[in-house]
Design a protein around this motif. Structure first.
Motif, mmCIF file in Angstrom:
data_model
loop_
_atom_site.group_PDB
_atom_site.id
_atom_site.type_symbol
_atom_site.label_atom_id
_atom_site.label_comp_id
_atom_site.label_asym_id
_atom_site.label_seq_id
_atom_site.Cartn_x
_atom_site.Cartn_y
_atom_site.Cartn_z
ATOM 1 N N VAL A 1 -14.014 46.248 7.752
ATOM 2 C CA VAL A 1 -13.535 46.270 6.291
ATOM 3 C C VAL A 1 -14.035 46.985 5.233
ATOM 4 C CG1 VAL A 1 -12.776 44.752 4.310
ATOM 5 C CG2 VAL A 1 -12.664 43.672 6.885
ATOM 6 N N ARG A 2 -13.246 47.938 4.690
ATOM 7 C CA ARG A 2 -13.775 48.958 3.872
ATOM 8 C C ARG A 2 -14.038 48.440 2.615
ATOM 9 N NH1 ARG A 2 -14.223 54.009 5.722
ATOM 10 N NH2 ARG A 2 -13.022 54.538 7.311
ATOM 11 N N ASN A 3 -15.209 48.763 1.851
ATOM 12 C CA ASN A 3 -15.520 48.180 0.540
ATOM 13 C C ASN A 3 -14.470 49.035 -0.598
ATOM 14 O OD1 ASN A 3 -16.695 47.994 -2.304
ATOM 15 N ND2 ASN A 3 -18.590 47.514 -1.513
ATOM 16 N N PRO A 4 -13.699 48.075 -1.191
ATOM 17 C CA PRO A 4 -12.617 48.998 -2.050
ATOM 18 C C PRO A 4 -13.491 49.685 -3.333
ATOM 19 C CG PRO A 4 -12.672 46.700 -2.466
ATOM 20 C CD PRO A 4 -13.639 46.724 -1.249
ATOM 21 N N TYR A 5 -14.654 49.623 -3.496
ATOM 22 C CA TYR A 5 -15.125 50.387 -4.443
ATOM 23 C C TYR A 5 -16.117 51.344 -4.078
ATOM 24 C CZ TYR A 5 -13.397 46.238 -6.915
ATOM 25 O OH TYR A 5 -12.805 45.146 -7.415
ATOM 26 N N ASP A 6 -16.280 51.320 -2.736
ATOM 27 C CA ASP A 6 -17.208 52.445 -1.874
ATOM 28 C C ASP A 6 -16.653 52.636 -0.676
ATOM 29 O OD1 ASP A 6 -18.989 54.171 -0.879
ATOM 30 O OD2 ASP A 6 -20.730 52.580 -0.987
ATOM 31 N N MET A 7 -15.874 53.486 -0.360
ATOM 32 C CA MET A 7 -14.818 53.443 0.925
ATOM 33 C C MET A 7 -15.831 54.042 1.862
ATOM 34 S SD MET A 7 -11.834 52.627 -0.144
ATOM 35 C CE MET A 7 -10.909 52.945 1.174
ATOM 36 N N LYS A 8 -16.856 54.543 1.891
ATOM 37 C CA LYS A 8 -17.701 54.704 3.187
ATOM 38 C C LYS A 8 -18.469 53.893 3.425
ATOM 39 C CE LYS A 8 -16.428 59.236 3.577
ATOM 40 N NZ LYS A 8 -15.907 59.766 4.861
ATOM 41 N N SER A 9 -18.287 52.660 2.627
ATOM 42 C CA SER A 9 -19.171 51.498 3.080
ATOM 43 C C SER A 9 -18.303 50.712 3.718
ATOM 44 C CB SER A 9 -19.700 50.692 1.939
ATOM 45 O OG SER A 9 -20.462 49.668 2.226
ATOM 46 N N VAL A 10 -18.570 50.267 5.131
ATOM 47 C CA VAL A 10 -17.905 49.327 5.978
ATOM 48 C C VAL A 10 -18.562 48.350 6.547
ATOM 49 C CG1 VAL A 10 -16.384 49.276 7.943
ATOM 50 C CG2 VAL A 10 -16.309 51.471 6.637
ATOM 51 N N ILE A 11 -18.134 46.957 6.656
ATOM 52 C CA ILE A 11 -18.640 45.854 6.989
ATOM 53 C C ILE A 11 -17.872 45.146 8.289
ATOM 54 C CG2 ILE A 11 -19.554 43.449 6.374
ATOM 55 C CD1 ILE A 11 -19.401 44.112 3.523
ATOM 56 N N ARG A 12 -18.481 45.212 9.333
ATOM 57 C CA ARG A 12 -18.017 44.287 10.313
ATOM 58 C C ARG A 12 -18.110 42.923 10.325
ATOM 59 N NH1 ARG A 12 -18.238 45.027 16.937
ATOM 60 N NH2 ARG A 12 -18.233 43.057 17.510
ATOM 61 N N TYR A 13 -16.991 42.100 10.251
ATOM 62 C CA TYR A 13 -17.149 40.410 10.450
ATOM 63 C C TYR A 13 -16.679 40.146 11.756
ATOM 64 C CZ TYR A 13 -17.233 40.956 5.428
ATOM 65 O OH TYR A 13 -17.209 41.299 3.984
ATOM 66 N N CYS B 1 -13.835 29.240 -6.736
ATOM 67 C CA CYS B 1 -13.920 29.478 -5.224
ATOM 68 C C CYS B 1 -14.995 29.652 -4.651
ATOM 69 C CB CYS B 1 -13.010 30.693 -4.751
ATOM 70 S SG CYS B 1 -11.319 30.377 -4.997
ATOM 71 N N VAL B 2 -15.402 29.113 -3.552
ATOM 72 C CA VAL B 2 -16.757 29.339 -2.965
ATOM 73 C C VAL B 2 -16.622 30.595 -2.108
ATOM 74 C CG1 VAL B 2 -17.229 26.835 -2.452
ATOM 75 C CG2 VAL B 2 -15.959 28.110 -0.793
ATOM 76 N N GLU B 3 -17.961 31.200 -1.914
ATOM 77 C CA GLU B 3 -18.087 32.534 -1.231
ATOM 78 C C GLU B 3 -16.831 32.530 -0.015
ATOM 79 O OE1 GLU B 3 -19.476 36.006 -1.504
ATOM 80 O OE2 GLU B 3 -20.568 34.276 -2.681
ATOM 81 N N ASN B 4 -16.371 33.710 0.236
ATOM 82 C CA ASN B 4 -15.278 33.940 1.176
ATOM 83 C C ASN B 4 -15.124 35.479 1.293
ATOM 84 O OD1 ASN B 4 -12.725 34.730 -0.381
ATOM 85 N ND2 ASN B 4 -13.317 33.247 -1.482
ATOM 86 N N ARG B 5 -14.802 35.704 2.597
ATOM 87 C CA ARG B 5 -14.540 37.213 2.897
ATOM 88 C C ARG B 5 -13.215 37.670 2.994
ATOM 89 N NH1 ARG B 5 -19.469 38.955 1.194
ATOM 90 N NH2 ARG B 5 -20.797 36.940 1.348
ATOM 91 N N ASP B 6 -12.759 38.547 2.384
ATOM 92 C CA ASP B 6 -11.462 39.259 2.218
ATOM 93 C C ASP B 6 -11.291 40.185 3.167
ATOM 94 O OD1 ASP B 6 -8.930 40.006 1.572
ATOM 95 O OD2 ASP B 6 -8.955 39.176 -0.519
ATOM 96 N N ILE B 7 -10.270 40.333 4.183
ATOM 97 C CA ILE B 7 -10.340 41.337 5.149
ATOM 98 C C ILE B 7 -9.187 42.306 4.964
ATOM 99 C CG2 ILE B 7 -11.276 39.746 6.843
ATOM 100 C CD1 ILE B 7 -8.494 39.757 8.215
ATOM 101 N N GLY B 8 -8.800 42.231 3.588
ATOM 102 C CA GLY B 8 -7.559 43.004 3.355
ATOM 103 C C GLY B 8 -7.837 44.366 2.504
ATOM 104 N N ALA B 9 -6.853 45.104 2.209
ATOM 105 C CA ALA B 9 -7.186 46.361 1.425
ATOM 106 C C ALA B 9 -6.106 46.382 0.390
ATOM 107 C CB ALA B 9 -7.162 47.436 2.445
ATOM 108 N N PHE C 1 -12.585 33.198 5.727
ATOM 109 C CA PHE C 1 -12.182 34.275 5.652
ATOM 110 C C PHE C 1 -10.909 34.261 4.803
ATOM 111 C CE2 PHE C 1 -14.339 35.043 9.473
ATOM 112 C CZ PHE C 1 -15.069 36.273 9.307
ATOM 113 N N ASN C 2 -10.572 35.159 3.811
ATOM 114 C CA ASN C 2 -9.536 35.197 2.762
ATOM 115 C C ASN C 2 -8.582 36.185 3.515
ATOM 116 O OD1 ASN C 2 -7.678 35.704 0.864
ATOM 117 N ND2 ASN C 2 -9.219 35.535 -0.698
#
Length: 298
Positions: free
Chosen positions: A30-42, A234-242, A3-4
């Motif tokens: 977390v909302r996708n910053p380029y598609d605000m209706k797309s949300v991912i649960r981590y 950087c290796v694959e990571n998941r940013d939870i910010g906005a 997680f980032n």
């Protein structure tokens, strides 16, 4: 999962209560910053690696020990010598030096990296300034970290409006700064590493690796390169910010778009699973399954 937390905003500085609630409840939306209706649960798991990125860790320091008992953590603490004309709301350097040292004593010097980033030559911040600032900070951090990560400034959209006349650091200035930083880092026994570069620094014996990488975090961080921007290792990571929710007001910031700082302050709820706002009509929520690395509709 790695997680980032976060390259999009400064969560430790401004949203520590929210973060503690998320870690306690075990998940974040977390909302996708380029598609605000797309949300991912981590979901958070005990084998996850939490990479905290901040210019001010002081709000998080009282909780670091407890977090480190549950997760593998690494702190990326950005400290430069720029003044309030550039980093408008960032705490004073002396205060961040103190909190850097406190954080290191809690997590250990192998789990905290100093970011001297971005390096720019602009106005009164010339090559001589960087030599003085780098040495001043290096002397104070050398017993508290083994790694300094740096990068030269990249010019992002809108930066020239906030910083009239800003330009890339010239080759001559880069060479002088690189030679000095490498010599000083060796003198203090600090590994100097570049971040997201488009040129070869091998002649300076400067390590070229990702900030979030096996070189920094160990073998647990092995994975697919993320390549979020040119030169990124950087290796694959998941940013939870906005984006647009940081209140530091740094003129060079690439993340100062999207939600305004005012909106962030008004609509942030520490109890919400979202950093900003809450679930809205039409949201498409997916679950990220790290074992298969694919989205499942809830």
């Amino acid at each position: 999962m790695i997680f980032n937390i976060s390259s999009r905003t400064d969560i430790p500085a401004f949203y520590t209560p929210w973060l503690l609630n998320r870690l306690s409840e075990g998940y974040v939306l977390v909302r996708n910053p380029y598609d605000m209706k797309s949300v991912i649960r981590y979901d958070f798991h005990e084998n996850d690696i939490l990479c905290f990125v901040s210019k001010d860790f002081s709000p998080l320091i009282p909780y670091l020990e407890d977090i480190a008992e549950r997760f593998r953590i690494h702190l990326y603490y950005t400290v430069t010598g720029y003044g309030r004309d550039i980093e408008r709301n960032v705490p004073l350097v002396k205060d961040r030096v103190s909190s850097f040292q406190k954080a290191s004593k809690i997590v250990g010097k192998d789990n905290i990296s100093w970011r001297y980033d971005p390096v720019m030559v602009y106005g009164r911040y010339d090559v001589q300034f960087h030599k003085k600032a780098f040495s001043y900070l290096l002397e104070r951090f050398s017993c508290y970290t083994g790694l300094c990560i740096f990068s030269f400034i990249s010019l992002y959209k809108g930066m020239s409006v906030r910083m009239p006349g800003i330009s890339p650091v010239s080759l001559e200035d880069r060479q002088e700064i690189l030679s000095y930083m490498k010599e000083e880092a060796e003198r203090y026994g600090i590994c100097l590493q570049s971040c997201a570069i488009g040129e070869d620094y091998s002649k300076y014996s400067i390590r070229q690796a990702g900030c979030i990488s096996a070189e920094v975090l160990g073998s647990q961080a092995c994975g697919i390169l993320k390549k979020s921007r040119p030169g990124c290792l950087c290796v694959e990571n998941r940013d939870i910010g906005a984006y647009g929710t940081c209140r530091h007001g740094c003129l060079y910031c690439y993340a100062a778009s999207g939600f305004s700082g005012g909106l962030a302050k008004e609509s942030h709820d520490p109890s919400s699973p979202f950093l900003i706002g809450s679930q809205m009509s039409g949201d498409r929520i997916g679950f990220y399954d790290d074992s298969s690395q694919f989205l499942l509709d809830l």
